[in-house]
Design a protein around this motif. Sequence first.
Motif, mmCIF file in Angstrom:
data_model
loop_
_atom_site.group_PDB
_atom_site.id
_atom_site.type_symbol
_atom_site.label_atom_id
_atom_site.label_comp_id
_atom_site.label_asym_id
_atom_site.label_seq_id
_atom_site.Cartn_x
_atom_site.Cartn_y
_atom_site.Cartn_z
ATOM 1 N N ARG A 108 0.916 -1.226 0.051
ATOM 2 C CA ARG A 108 -0.010 0.006 -0.140
ATOM 3 C C ARG A 108 0.942 1.379 -0.081
ATOM 4 N NH1 ARG A 108 -2.455 0.080 4.917
ATOM 5 N NH2 ARG A 108 -1.869 -1.890 5.127
ATOM 6 N N LEU A 109 1.970 1.214 0.861
ATOM 7 C CA LEU A 109 2.967 2.260 0.750
ATOM 8 C C LEU A 109 3.419 2.449 -0.533
ATOM 9 C CD1 LEU A 109 4.629 1.810 4.255
ATOM 10 C CD2 LEU A 109 2.818 3.499 3.711
ATOM 11 N N LEU A 110 3.993 1.514 -1.218
ATOM 12 C CA LEU A 110 4.386 1.514 -2.623
ATOM 13 C C LEU A 110 3.550 2.087 -3.321
ATOM 14 C CD1 LEU A 110 6.179 -1.847 -2.800
ATOM 15 C CD2 LEU A 110 7.599 0.258 -3.033
ATOM 16 N N LEU A 111 2.201 1.742 -3.279
ATOM 17 C CA LEU A 111 1.304 2.411 -4.484
ATOM 18 C C LEU A 111 0.819 3.844 -4.030
ATOM 19 C CD1 LEU A 111 -1.276 -0.746 -4.408
ATOM 20 C CD2 LEU A 111 -0.084 0.109 -6.327
ATOM 21 N N ALA A 112 0.977 4.107 -2.833
ATOM 22 C CA ALA A 112 0.664 5.473 -2.371
ATOM 23 C C ALA A 112 1.931 6.501 -2.915
ATOM 24 C CB ALA A 112 0.775 5.640 -0.860
ATOM 25 N N ALA B 133 11.497 2.519 -10.565
ATOM 26 C CA ALA B 133 11.826 1.511 -9.535
ATOM 27 C C ALA B 133 10.590 1.137 -8.704
ATOM 28 C CB ALA B 133 12.813 2.456 -8.584
ATOM 29 N N LEU B 134 9.717 1.780 -8.582
ATOM 30 C CA LEU B 134 8.565 1.383 -7.649
ATOM 31 C C LEU B 134 7.975 0.148 -8.550
ATOM 32 C CD1 LEU B 134 7.305 4.992 -6.472
ATOM 33 C CD2 LEU B 134 8.223 3.078 -5.049
ATOM 34 N N PHE C 82 -5.969 -2.633 -7.019
ATOM 35 C CA PHE C 82 -5.661 -1.080 -7.173
ATOM 36 C C PHE C 82 -5.668 -0.357 -8.512
ATOM 37 C CE2 PHE C 82 -3.224 2.827 -6.760
ATOM 38 C CZ PHE C 82 -3.777 3.614 -5.874
ATOM 39 N N VAL C 83 -4.958 -0.937 -9.468
ATOM 40 C CA VAL C 83 -4.713 -0.481 -10.561
ATOM 41 C C VAL C 83 -5.970 -0.242 -11.317
ATOM 42 C CG1 VAL C 83 -3.619 -0.793 -13.006
ATOM 43 C CG2 VAL C 83 -2.153 -1.248 -10.912
#
Lengths: 385, 543
Positions: B25-29, B41-42, B57-58
């Motif tokens: 979730r953090l990565l997506l945020a 990179a993300l 999410f996508v």
Amino acid sequence: MKLFDNKIELGGFAVAGVVLVFLLPMLNAFVPEGSFLHFSEYHIGLWGKYITWAVLAMSLNLLWGYTGLLCLCQALFFALGAYAFGMYLMLHAGVDPVYNTALPDFMDFQGYTSLPWYWAPFGSGIYAIIASMMIPGILAFIFGYLAFSSRIKGVYFSILTQALTYALSLFFFMNTATLFGKSFILFGGNNGLNNFGEIFGFGINEASTKRFIFVGSAILLLVVYLLIAWLIKTKLGMVQQAIRDSENRVRFSGYSTTHYKMLIFVGAAMIAGIAGAFYVPQVGGINANEMVPAKSLDVVVWVALGGRGTKFGPVIGAIVVSVIKSYAQVEYPNSWLIILGAIFMFVVLFMPNGLAGLPKQLAPLIDKLKKKTSASSSPATSSAS
Amino acid sequence: MKKLFFVLALSLVSSFWGQEDSRTRLLLADLVLERASDQNALLSELAESGDSFVTTFVAAWRTGEVFTYSSAEGEAIVVVKASEKYFELSSWTELELSPAQIEEVEDNKNRPSRRLRRTLSNVTDTVDLASKDVGTRIDAALKLGQSQKEEYLPVLRARLEKEQNGSATEALKEAIAISLLANYADAEELQQAVVLLGNYHSIASKSKIESVRDKALEDGDESLAAAATQSIKQIERHEELLRHAGSIFRGISTGSILLIVAFGLAITFGLMGIINMAHGEFVAIGGYTCYVMNQYFGDRFGTQSDTYQMFFWCSIPLSFLVAGALGWLLEISFFRFLYKRPLESLLATWGLSMVMRQMFRLIFGAANVQVGNPESLSGNFEFWGLSMSAARIFAIGFAGFVALLTWALLTKTNLGLYIRAVMQNRNMASSLGIPVKRVNSLTFAFGCGLAAMAGAVLSQIGNVGPEMGQAYIVQSFMVVVVGGVGNLLGAGLSALGIGVVDQILQPLIGPIMGTIAVLFIIILFLQWKPGGLFPTKSRSMED
């Protein structure tokens, strides 16, 4: 040899013969419609149907009542006979306006342009009538040979005949069968054979033709009755009844029970088949529903209700049940099956000899009643005792 | 539709949220808030995470269910809208928003850029490759391979390096080979792929290998064509094997139901000398019990609740009790008078069968009714490519259980001892003080109960209708006769045998001809063994 047991039976036979063969057809032909005495065309068809069923019941009685073989494929033999003659009728149904061919509709529909070899000979009426007896006869011969030579009897015989019925009814429900990669057209599947045109050159829907077939069925009934009456008095018939009572004793006395049973089985199948041949023109069609196992059970019930092992019991049973059925189906469409089922249960539990055995069954009861009434009507004797 | 699915999926995800890795979730945020240049990179890290939340999410991001919003502290946060509620992404807490705030949030719709969208689709396609669940990994690998897109080839190869699980490795190799069929570097690589797929019996690639073969024949590449032909043959042989295994499995499961029905018959017919033509209607009672319970649980608890799922497990014992009670009543009022008169009993019970069928029609209607499947019985299991429905597996297991139960009842209990004594010699048993009448009633009730349980199981496989018992009754009688009357082991073996032979013949000559053939095989079998598999031993002349 005396065919009839007593004068009452002879009288009954004669009356039935006169009524069925002369009186009813004449009432249909010469008494104007609307008259009280007129026997309508509808009733000709209806009672003609009942008569063929009565013959079917007699053929089962020959097996069950006199030989002790409860056969659950009798309606199958009947339906096979009906199919055989139905094929003849189908091939004479005339040119169909939609497809413009003389082929049966379901063949047109499947894209056939010529008759398959196993259909072709049925164009001949004589062939079809012989086949309507021979096809059930041959099937009975093969099956009877398999069953009787391995001494399958009693309940096992019943179950196996039921399985045979089940298998063949499934077969007739199909439109086409595929064997070894080749497809064969069958006998109309679900719809079966119907929409006939003529029978031996006469229009099948004409009143005179219907009357004629009715008379034919009535004669068949009388002939089969005489045949059975004669048969059970012959040595063959005696052995047959002995098999019913104790098969092992008969076998130990040196008779080949297998041969006797096969003979009866084949004969009964042929009678059922010819009855079927008379059935199909009167109802105007035959389909696979007529050979499901339940139909054969119905025949057994007719015989049980009428009284098995008696000559006229099956006839009474077939007609009584059919009349009740026709009536109840209209009057109580939702519960007539329950009524019919309840009648079966009642008959088995309380009337083991059926309607034909009823007088004998009630005799002691009536005697008792008579005694009671005579006792109460003469107080002098009662006070003396 | 897609939206609805998303809402459903997300609400499911949110209910299990506590256990999941919050890193995704953090990565997506971050991904949503980051400048375009730093997103690559993300993305690769997200692909590695294997978390299926990424896909959900996508999808939401694309449909405009994601918003950026400045919180009270002035910090930029990502808001996701799911089931008409608003969640803060990185902590997955629901936000209490006033209507004015909602409007503000809705104004800040965030959507991925076109360039990002293209890369994102790669991420969502490949994210399942790294999933924690092996099954998902295998499915994902095969799906990517099947698509034969060149860009997935390096992803699959990279994953193969890391993969630890054996079957997932196999799947990856297969997927790479399938992909290579279209994206081969040289002829040798193509041939290797073809051979490999043949060895793997890869049914999925069959049509693709066929087109390779056709092309090779056109080009005159004989060795490649030969290899492809060989591989296709291998695959076809495997398919054949699976087909047979499938028929045997279906046969055993059909046989299992027959077995339960036939056990009841074997008891009433073999032990008591009654041909119960109404036995099939007791099967229907079981089916209808299931139907009634299904309706009741649906109305009472709602079809979404967990309690609803219990309806089937309640209806099995209930159907046994209902049919048992009815059987008991009928025995004391009716069947009692028919002992050892099989032919008469056949007639009387046929009447009963008619009455019962018509009752079903009056109560439940003439048409077949639909019974729901509990979740645990509605899926499919797959073993070595053989797909088996859970309901059928259950039928097999349940038949085994019933067989064991019956065996235990007959051999381990007093009632069983009595039953066997009464069956062998009614009069002698009676004179020894065995309560013959009660034993009869209980035995009969038990037989009827068995039929009803078979009906309950059938409701999960076939239709429930007034005529459902009729379809089984002829075959069940055959089972009893083939097995040897009154012999439970025989009944069990013949039920399974008949089921398997039926299912093996069906694909060869069609379902109806198959059934007909089975019936004729049985008739011929009885020539060889007229008393069935295990005939009753008796010194009596008439047996």
